[in-house]
Enzyme design. Sequence first.
Site, PDB file in Angstrom:
ATOM      1  N   HIS A  12      -1.340  -7.740  15.573  1.00 58.05           N
ATOM      2  CA  HIS A  12      -0.881  -7.665  14.141  1.00 58.05           C
ATOM      3  C   HIS A  12      -1.587  -6.789  13.131  1.00 58.05           C
ATOM      4  O   HIS A  12      -1.063  -6.810  11.977  1.00 58.05           O
ATOM      5  CB  HIS A  12      -0.271  -9.049  13.835  1.00 58.05           C
TER       6      HIS A  12
ATOM      7  N   ASN B  86       4.753 -13.799  12.603  1.00 60.07           N
ATOM      8  CA  ASN B  86       4.704 -15.331  12.502  1.00 60.07           C
ATOM      9  C   ASN B  86       6.102 -16.060  12.955  1.00 60.07           C
ATOM     10  O   ASN B  86       6.895 -16.144  11.897  1.00 60.07           O
ATOM     11  CB  ASN B  86       4.259 -15.877  11.189  1.00 60.07           C
TER      12      ASN B  86
ATOM     13  N   GLU C   9       0.886  -1.223   0.003  1.00 58.56           N
ATOM     14  CA  GLU C   9       0.031   0.129   0.173  1.00 58.56           C
ATOM     15  C   GLU C   9       0.722   1.319  -0.116  1.00 58.56           C
ATOM     16  O   GLU C   9       1.871   1.295   0.542  1.00 58.56           O
ATOM     17  CB  GLU C   9      -0.917   0.081   1.319  1.00 58.56           C
TER      18      GLU C   9
ATOM     19  N   GLY D 133      -7.796  -8.787  12.136  1.00 57.51           N
ATOM     20  CA  GLY D 133      -8.356 -10.070  12.406  1.00 57.51           C
ATOM     21  C   GLY D 133      -9.670 -10.133  11.768  1.00 57.51           C
ATOM     22  O   GLY D 133     -10.469  -9.202  11.747  1.00 57.51           O
TER      23      GLY D 133
ATOM     24  N   LYS E 163      -3.136  -5.647  -4.442  1.00 56.98           N
ATOM     25  CA  LYS E 163      -3.308  -6.911  -3.593  1.00 56.98           C
ATOM     26  C   LYS E 163      -3.035  -8.134  -4.165  1.00 56.98           C
ATOM     27  O   LYS E 163      -3.291  -8.214  -5.325  1.00 56.98           O
ATOM     28  CB  LYS E 163      -5.010  -6.828  -3.430  1.00 56.98           C
TER      29      LYS E 163
END
Length: 476
Positions: free
Chosen positions: A399, A325, A206, A402, A475
């Site tokens: 993060h 992660n 972005e 969600g 995206k």
Amino acid sequence: METGRYTAAGPDAWRREPTGAMRVPIIIYADREQLRAMDDKVDEQLEHVAGLPGIVNAAYAMPDAHWGYGFPIGGVAAFDADAGGVVSAGGVGFDISCGVRTMLTGVHADEIRSRQRLLADRLAREIPAGVGSRGFLHLKPRELDEMLAGGARWAVGRGYGVKRDLERIEERGCMAGAEPEWVSERAKKRQQDEVGTLGSGNHYLEVQEVVEIFAADAARAFGLRCGDAVVTLHCGSRGLGHQIGTEFLREMATAAGRHGIVLPDRELACVPVQSETGRRYLGAMAAAVNCALANRQVLTHLVRGVFAELLPAAEPDLLYDVSHNTCKKETHLVDGHERQLHVHRKGATRSFGPKHSSLPPELHDHGQPVLIGGTMGTSSYILAGLGGPVERAFSSACHGAGRTMSRRQACKRWRGRAVMDELERRGIIVRGASFKGLAEEAPGAYKDIDGVVAAAETAGLARRVARVTPLICIKG
DNA sequence: ATGTGC
């Protein structure tokens, strides 16, 4: 979620005492409504995590937590290897070292608006995105091993970035302990053409505008000014990380029993850190972390190329790069004693406070930048780690927003084309690899990011520094 | 997340 077993344990913090096989309590950071709206599966999965050998303090969840594979996304758990502590491939996730990187451009958002469509089209052309996308690099086996050992440092050595970038990446761009020889040939083969690619799902690039500053001191140190344009990318270790995750989940599920670990859920497969499988996983995982860091570094190089051509006044300069992660060996103070712990953060961001030794000098007084990605139609946030006398969840924060809705549900509810048109009416140019992907990622399929970040701040996980909104979204 | 299942 059935909240009856949870009691208030501080501002936007909830605690469930251990019962049955649980060795430690559960602590969830969320406001009352977020806790109530959370999936029952989060509670169930945290209960399982809380029963794993060697777990320290508590099984934690962030305000953006939701049901994941074995271990909730938005979950944090630390284990003491010397006390039989475990490592879990499901506790890291399939997309090892998936993370967010933000670059300052030094130009005003109006400069972006003046050539917004052109910039969007050029970024979409230059940034490989989508399932199976390939990059401009085609690595021979030896080069691939060097990439896995060197991470972003390898990429900079090849000319994709500058040394200064490395100071603004977790682990200074290269995670120690990577063992490329413990990464399968299949995993390596999947990656040979995928370095410098965005991937799919919730991965994106972005161009954003800084629209609100919450903490002037930290914003100044981070180089953030209202009206400035920044570039943020969100992606991970692509096919390689996924392959490693898949292989070790299977291996750990078989090996757990041999180490006397009773698994309440096969998806929570784990082995002792001090086991042959555990050591091999951690070496392969660190290699995957380096793959993700190299990937984001090469993507940064591509972004800089596009800006150099279309907006030469902009000089994209790295603010920070965080992974969400991971399993990392860190030193934490537990009951007054320093202990080396293996901290799993799955869909959770590290948020070291001021004065932490890992921070570059200019960020020393302000804490680690914590990058929180929203959706393509809502804000994203830049926070700063807090540290202080009470470390919460081993210095971790949320993060992202969600999900509240499955990908399948989102596809039924929205059409990708309509999502894109609606965002364009709001001044956000979206270029997606597929319309199906855009429907799955519709902003309405996510929790309210403003509320999630507010809860993270109230709970003392991190403090808000700036809010940004999207101008262009590429995206995957 | 993922050469979107093993």
